[in-house]
Scaffold this motif. Structure first.
Motif, PDB file in Angstrom:
ATOM      1  N   SER A  28       0.819  -1.214   0.000  1.00 56.47           N
ATOM      2  CA  SER A  28       0.000   0.000   0.000  1.00 56.47           C
ATOM      3  C   SER A  28       0.848   1.258   0.000  1.00 56.47           C
ATOM      4  N   LEU A  31       0.363   3.933   2.874  1.00 54.51           N
ATOM      5  CA  LEU A  31      -0.718   4.920   2.840  1.00 54.51           C
ATOM      6  C   LEU A  31      -1.973   4.284   3.434  1.00 54.51           C
ATOM      7  N   PRO A  32      -2.526   4.867   4.491  1.00 53.92           N
ATOM      8  CA  PRO A  32      -3.656   4.242   5.189  1.00 53.92           C
ATOM      9  C   PRO A  32      -4.856   3.941   4.286  1.00 53.92           C
ATOM     10  N   ASN A  33      -5.200   4.844   3.381  1.00 55.96           N
ATOM     11  CA  ASN A  33      -6.363   4.600   2.518  1.00 55.96           C
ATOM     12  C   ASN A  33      -6.130   3.417   1.579  1.00 55.96           C
ATOM     13  N   ASN A  34      -4.928   3.321   1.027  1.00 57.25           N
ATOM     14  CA  ASN A  34      -4.613   2.180   0.158  1.00 57.25           C
ATOM     15  C   ASN A  34      -4.619   0.872   0.945  1.00 57.25           C
ATOM     16  N   LEU A  36      -6.340   0.200   3.629  1.00 56.98           N
ATOM     17  CA  LEU A  36      -7.736  -0.133   3.922  1.00 56.98           C
ATOM     18  C   LEU A  36      -8.419  -0.752   2.707  1.00 56.98           C
ATOM     19  N   ARG A  37      -8.186  -0.201   1.528  1.00 55.20           N
ATOM     20  CA  ARG A  37      -8.778  -0.765   0.305  1.00 55.20           C
ATOM     21  C   ARG A  37      -8.290  -2.186   0.077  1.00 55.20           C
ATOM     22  N   GLN A  40      -9.921  -4.544   2.594  1.00 57.76           N
ATOM     23  CA  GLN A  40     -11.339  -4.751   2.288  1.00 57.76           C
ATOM     24  C   GLN A  40     -11.544  -5.614   1.047  1.00 57.76           C
TER      25      GLN A  40
END
Length: 106
Positions: A28, A31-34, A36-37, A40
């Protein structure tokens, strides 16, 4: 004295989970958003090909390390029909090397 198969497997799985989490973080780009994606996107029907390359590599390395660790502790993993065994273990069961060999008396 060799460790119990349960202890060896617990150690192997613990290391594999930590390695997988580190691989997901690396994939990722931290990067926290990556991250998380990617987490998920993992579900019950996901295939190995669907996972990020870093995670695939971590799983492969963990698998090799698991078998190496079992062999180091004196366990052998073999197909059910590989060799005749006195007390037949269930398929996939771990058996310490030499545990089911007949002993010679005299």
């Amino acid at each position: 004295m060799p460790r119990a198969a349960q202890d060896v497997m617990q150690s192997v799985i613990f290391s594999a989970v930590l390695d997988a989490i580190a691989a997901l973080k690396a994939a990722s780009g931290n990067l926290p958003n990556n991250l998380l994606r990617q987490v998920q996107a993992i579900h019950g029907n996901v295939t190995m090909a669907d996972l990020p390359k870093e995670l695939q590599d971590a799983i492969a390395a963990s698998t090799r390390a698991a078998f190496a660790g079992l062999l180091k502790e004196g366990y052998a993993v073999a197909p059910r029909d590989a060799a005749p065994v006195r007390s037949a273990p269930r398929q996939g069961q771990l058996v310490p090397r030499g545990a089911d060999r007949p002993t010679r008396s005299g």
